[in-house]
Design an enzyme around this catalytic site. Structure first.
Site, PDB file in Angstrom:
ATOM      1  CD  GLU A 138      -3.181  -0.927   1.964  1.00 39.54           C
ATOM      2  OE1 GLU A 138      -3.469   0.209   2.366  1.00 39.54           O
ATOM      3  OE2 GLU A 138      -3.908  -1.916   2.139  1.00 39.54           O
ATOM      4  CE1 TYR A 162      -1.001  -0.794   7.900  1.00 37.79           C
ATOM      5  CE2 TYR A 162      -1.742  -0.817   5.613  1.00 37.79           C
ATOM      6  CZ  TYR A 162      -1.026  -1.394   6.649  1.00 37.79           C
ATOM      7  OH  TYR A 162      -0.326  -2.559   6.438  1.00 37.79           O
TER       8      TYR A 162
HETATM    9  P1  NAD Z   1      -2.676  -7.652  12.728  1.00 35.79           P
HETATM   10  O1  NAD Z   1      -3.381  -6.353  12.934  1.00 35.79           O
HETATM   11  O2  NAD Z   1      -3.472  -8.895  12.591  1.00 35.79           O
HETATM   12  O3  NAD Z   1      -1.660  -7.905  13.933  1.00 35.79           O
HETATM   13  C1  NAD Z   1      -0.837  -6.897  14.450  1.00 35.79           C
HETATM   14  C2  NAD Z   1      -0.236  -7.404  15.756  1.00 35.79           C
HETATM   15  O4  NAD Z   1       0.617  -6.383  16.274  1.00 35.79           O
HETATM   16  C3  NAD Z   1      -1.282  -7.727  16.835  1.00 35.79           C
HETATM   17  O5  NAD Z   1      -0.973  -8.951  17.449  1.00 35.79           O
HETATM   18  C4  NAD Z   1      -1.131  -6.575  17.819  1.00 35.79           C
HETATM   19  O6  NAD Z   1      -1.456  -6.933  19.144  1.00 35.79           O
HETATM   20  C5  NAD Z   1       0.335  -6.224  17.672  1.00 35.79           C
HETATM   21  N1  NAD Z   1       0.640  -4.835  18.048  1.00 35.79           N
HETATM   22  C6  NAD Z   1      -0.034  -3.722  17.665  1.00 35.79           C
HETATM   23  N2  NAD Z   1       0.523  -2.636  18.243  1.00 35.79           N
HETATM   24  C7  NAD Z   1       1.565  -3.078  18.980  1.00 35.79           C
HETATM   25  C8  NAD Z   1       2.547  -2.434  19.797  1.00 35.79           C
HETATM   26  N3  NAD Z   1       2.554  -1.086  19.963  1.00 35.79           N
HETATM   27  N4  NAD Z   1       3.480  -3.195  20.385  1.00 35.79           N
HETATM   28  C9  NAD Z   1       3.485  -4.552  20.224  1.00 35.79           C
HETATM   29  N5  NAD Z   1       2.580  -5.207  19.495  1.00 35.79           N
HETATM   30  C10 NAD Z   1       1.637  -4.482  18.863  1.00 35.79           C
HETATM   31  O7  NAD Z   1      -1.736  -7.404  11.472  1.00 35.79           O
HETATM   32  P2  NAD Z   1      -1.304  -8.411  10.312  1.00 35.79           P
HETATM   33  O8  NAD Z   1      -2.352  -8.408   9.270  1.00 35.79           O
HETATM   34  O9  NAD Z   1      -0.881  -9.681  10.922  1.00 35.79           O
HETATM   35  O10 NAD Z   1      -0.051  -7.630   9.730  1.00 35.79           O
HETATM   36  C11 NAD Z   1       1.250  -7.846  10.253  1.00 35.79           C
HETATM   37  C12 NAD Z   1       2.222  -6.961   9.525  1.00 35.79           C
HETATM   38  O11 NAD Z   1       2.195  -7.254   8.134  1.00 35.79           O
HETATM   39  C13 NAD Z   1       1.912  -5.467   9.631  1.00 35.79           C
HETATM   40  O12 NAD Z   1       3.124  -4.775   9.772  1.00 35.79           O
HETATM   41  C14 NAD Z   1       1.228  -5.131   8.316  1.00 35.79           C
HETATM   42  O13 NAD Z   1       1.458  -3.790   7.971  1.00 35.79           O
HETATM   43  C15 NAD Z   1       1.928  -6.081   7.377  1.00 35.79           C
HETATM   44  N6  NAD Z   1       1.154  -6.524   6.198  1.00 35.79           N
HETATM   45  C16 NAD Z   1      -0.105  -7.030   6.347  1.00 35.79           C
HETATM   46  C17 NAD Z   1      -0.780  -7.505   5.223  1.00 35.79           C
HETATM   47  C18 NAD Z   1      -2.168  -8.094   5.322  1.00 35.79           C
HETATM   48  O14 NAD Z   1      -2.782  -8.367   4.281  1.00 35.79           O
HETATM   49  N7  NAD Z   1      -2.692  -8.343   6.510  1.00 35.79           N
HETATM   50  C19 NAD Z   1      -0.177  -7.435   3.964  1.00 35.79           C
HETATM   51  C20 NAD Z   1       1.110  -6.891   3.857  1.00 35.79           C
HETATM   52  C21 NAD Z   1       1.770  -6.450   4.987  1.00 35.79           C
HETATM   53  O1  DAU Z   2      -2.268  -4.641   0.447  1.00 32.55           O
HETATM   54  C1  DAU Z   2      -1.814  -5.040   1.714  1.00 32.55           C
HETATM   55  C2  DAU Z   2      -2.761  -4.556   2.773  1.00 32.55           C
HETATM   56  O2  DAU Z   2      -3.940  -5.349   2.662  1.00 32.55           O
HETATM   57  C3  DAU Z   2      -2.195  -4.627   4.177  1.00 32.55           C
HETATM   58  O3  DAU Z   2      -1.108  -3.752   4.271  1.00 32.55           O
HETATM   59  C4  DAU Z   2      -3.245  -4.261   5.221  1.00 32.55           C
HETATM   60  O4  DAU Z   2      -2.738  -4.446   6.520  1.00 32.55           O
HETATM   61  C5  DAU Z   2      -4.439  -5.166   5.015  1.00 32.55           C
HETATM   62  O5  DAU Z   2      -5.464  -4.807   5.922  1.00 32.55           O
HETATM   63  C6  DAU Z   2      -4.944  -5.051   3.578  1.00 32.55           C
HETATM   64  O6  DAU Z   2      -5.506  -3.750   3.330  1.00 32.55           O
HETATM   65  P1  DAU Z   2      -6.853  -3.557   2.495  1.00 32.55           P
HETATM   66  O7  DAU Z   2      -7.445  -2.257   2.824  1.00 32.55           O
HETATM   67  O8  DAU Z   2      -6.652  -3.889   1.055  1.00 32.55           O
HETATM   68  O9  DAU Z   2      -7.711  -4.780   3.150  1.00 32.55           O
HETATM   69  P2  DAU Z   2      -9.226  -4.913   3.589  1.00 32.55           P
HETATM   70  O10 DAU Z   2      -9.441  -6.369   3.841  1.00 32.55           O
HETATM   71  O11 DAU Z   2      -9.607  -3.959   4.651  1.00 32.55           O
HETATM   72  O12 DAU Z   2     -10.009  -4.531   2.259  1.00 32.55           O
HETATM   73  C7  DAU Z   2      -9.805  -5.249   1.061  1.00 32.55           C
HETATM   74  C8  DAU Z   2     -10.682  -4.612   0.010  1.00 32.55           C
HETATM   75  O13 DAU Z   2     -12.052  -4.888   0.329  1.00 32.55           O
HETATM   76  C9  DAU Z   2     -10.558  -3.118  -0.056  1.00 32.55           C
HETATM   77  O14 DAU Z   2     -10.688  -2.704  -1.414  1.00 32.55           O
HETATM   78  C10 DAU Z   2     -11.766  -2.604   0.741  1.00 32.55           C
HETATM   79  C11 DAU Z   2     -12.805  -3.681   0.510  1.00 32.55           C
HETATM   80  N1  DAU Z   2     -13.764  -3.903   1.611  1.00 32.55           N
HETATM   81  C12 DAU Z   2     -13.261  -4.088   2.863  1.00 32.55           C
HETATM   82  C13 DAU Z   2     -14.132  -4.299   3.938  1.00 32.55           C
HETATM   83  C14 DAU Z   2     -13.579  -4.472   5.332  1.00 32.55           C
HETATM   84  C15 DAU Z   2     -15.127  -3.959   1.354  1.00 32.55           C
HETATM   85  O15 DAU Z   2     -15.562  -3.817   0.191  1.00 32.55           O
HETATM   86  N2  DAU Z   2     -15.986  -4.156   2.416  1.00 32.55           N
HETATM   87  C16 DAU Z   2     -15.542  -4.313   3.698  1.00 32.55           C
HETATM   88  O16 DAU Z   2     -16.389  -4.446   4.610  1.00 32.55           O
END
Ligand code: NAD
Ligand code: DAU
Length: 356
Positions: A138, A162
């Site tokens: 992102e 974010y």
């Molecule tokens: P998540 O929100 O599920 O988990 C985040 C974790 O970090 C939680 O366990 C929370 O308790 C902990 N945390 C938050 N604030 C904290 C603090 N101040 N100190 C210690 N722990 C803390 O997130 P996720 O989806 O597992 O993402 C993990 C990492 O991967 C993030 O850095 C996110 O930006 C990155 N990422 C996520 C996605 C995705 O699709 N979910 C994709 C690409 C990158």
């Molecule tokens: O691309 C990587 C990112 O993917 C990570 O860095 C973020 O941590 C992770 O949350 C995710 O971000 P998105 O914003 O893409 O994910 P989210 O699941 O919130 O939304 C995915 C898509 O779906 C986005 O286009 C918004 C849409 N959406 C999401 C929700 C929660 C809906 O249409 N309805 C919904 O209720």
């Protein structure tokens, strides 16, 4: 050998810790798991490791410098794998403060602690030490429909609080390498899905809402595109970069799997029709278009050729296999879903969806 993982009770972090300790290549190591257990952190994800001496859980904050100094001195990890973050775009729109604190200040605090620790290490430990920063696609902003996928040299154009906070953290990591020589690697990954995914994000939200007979809220026209990757593949990519990535480099990670949100929702509905048919009718009847997310990025797509070329990594799952596994996982883990849908979860759903 020891790894310090931050955010290892969250979605990706817990998958990573479980994989790390299950893989024969790393199963002999210890994981120190530092997590603040915010709403997104859940020790239930790690229940399989209860009583396992290889998993040392520390309930604490990455902004707590004294705590991190102590953990580094005590455990002398060979690497820090930094997942901890506020990760949900919609929450960052409702309240950006926590994102600035954890994602920027927290990363800064970790970097400073890591620098202090690393600079005092003997030469052999210093040579192998790594700071692995887990980031997101992102940071690159939104792609036009026909634009080529994000490469590692794409300009940073973050659009949400974010993504701006993650972009800031990426820049700090880069600077700590260039200025101080800290041995860092950064990965920028696309959207993950899979087990233990908190049901505020698109895929798990649609599964749990459908099973509860609730509306499936699709933002805007639902034609926004994301590049979905099974979480186990993200974990294997991080392992590859940690083991063989070049210092100071960034690696994009993606699934070669661009899909529009509305198509994802239809796929989930079709799988549920097959695996848990609803006597009231097909699940797609629940799809409801709602007001769009402000500043909503239209398209993300990752060009993952660098990590393939340099490190030989490719995803193992197709979307068809990964999404089927994921839906089956949610069907088998109703208890977990019920537990995470606590009072604070309900407050979030009300705050995000009531006005849409
Ligand atoms: P998540 O929100 O599920 O988990 C985040 C974790 O970090 C939680 O366990 C929370 O308790 C902990 N945390 C938050 N604030 C904290 C603090 N101040 N100190 C210690 N722990 C803390 O997130 P996720 O989806 O597992 O993402 C993990 C990492 O991967 C993030 O850095 C996110 O930006 C990155 N990422 C996520 C996605 C995705 O699709 N979910 C994709 C690409 C990158
Ligand atoms: O691309 C990587 C990112 O993917 C990570 O860095 C973020 O941590 C992770 O949350 C995710 O971000 P998105 O914003 O893409 O994910 P989210 O699941 O919130 O939304 C995915 C898509 O779906 C986005 O286009 C918004 C849409 N959406 C999401 C929700 C929660 C809906 O249409 N309805 C919904 O209720």
């Amino acid at each position: 050998m020891t790894l310090l993982v931050t955010g290892g009770a969250g979605f990706i972090g817990s998958n990573f810790v479980l994989d790390w300790l299950a893989d024969p290549a790393t199963a002999g190591e210890t994981v120190v798991n530092l997590d603040a257990l915010t709403y997104a952190g859940n020790l239930r994800n790690l229940a399989a490791l209860q009583g396992d001496p290889r998993h040392h859980f520390v309930h604490g904050d990455i902004c707590d410098r004294a705590l991190i100094d102590r953990l580094l001195a005590e455990h002398r990890p060979r690497a820090i794998v930094h997942f901890a973050a506020e990760s949900h775009v919609d929450r960052s729109i409702h309240g950006p403060g926590a994102f600035m604190r954890t994602n920027i200040d927290g990363t800064f605090t970790l970097l400073e602690a890591a620098r202090g620790h690393w600079s005092g290490l003997p030469a052999d430990e210093k040579a192998v030490f790594r700071f692995h920063h887990v980031s997101t696609d992102e940071v690159y902003g939104s792609l036009a429909p026909d634009a080529p996928a994000f490469t590692e040299t794409h300009p940073y154009e973050p659009n949400s609080p974010y993504s701006a906070s993650k972009a800031a953290s990426d820049h700090l990591v880069r600077a700590w390498h260039h200025t101080y020589g800290l041995p860092v690697v950064t990965t920028n990954c696309s959207n993950n899905y899979g087990p233990w995914h908190f049901p505020e994000k698109l895929i798990p939200l649609m599964i749990v809402n459908a099973l509860a007979g609730k509306p499936l809220p699709v933002y805007g026209d639902g034609r926004q595109i994301r590049d979905w990757l099974y979480v186990g593949d993200h974990c294997s990519a991080i392992r590859a970069v940690l083991a063989r990535g070049r210092l100071g480099e960034t690696y994009n990670i993606g699934g070669w799997n661009e899909q529009a949100n509305i198509d994802i929702v239809h796929t989930i509905c079709a799988l549920l029709d097959e695996l848990r048919p609803d006597p009231a009718g097909r699940y797609a009847r629940l799809i409801t278009h709602v007001t769009d997310r402000p500043g909503h990025d239209r398209r993300y797509a990752i060009d993952a050729r660098k990590i393939e070329r340099e490190l030989g990594w490719r995803p193992a799952e197709t979307f068809a296999t990964g999404i089927r596994k994921t839906v089956q996982w949610y069907l088998a883990h109703g208890d977990w879903v019920q537990e995470v849908q606590s009072g604070t979860y309900r407050d979030w759903v009300a705050a995000n969806y009531a006005q849409r």
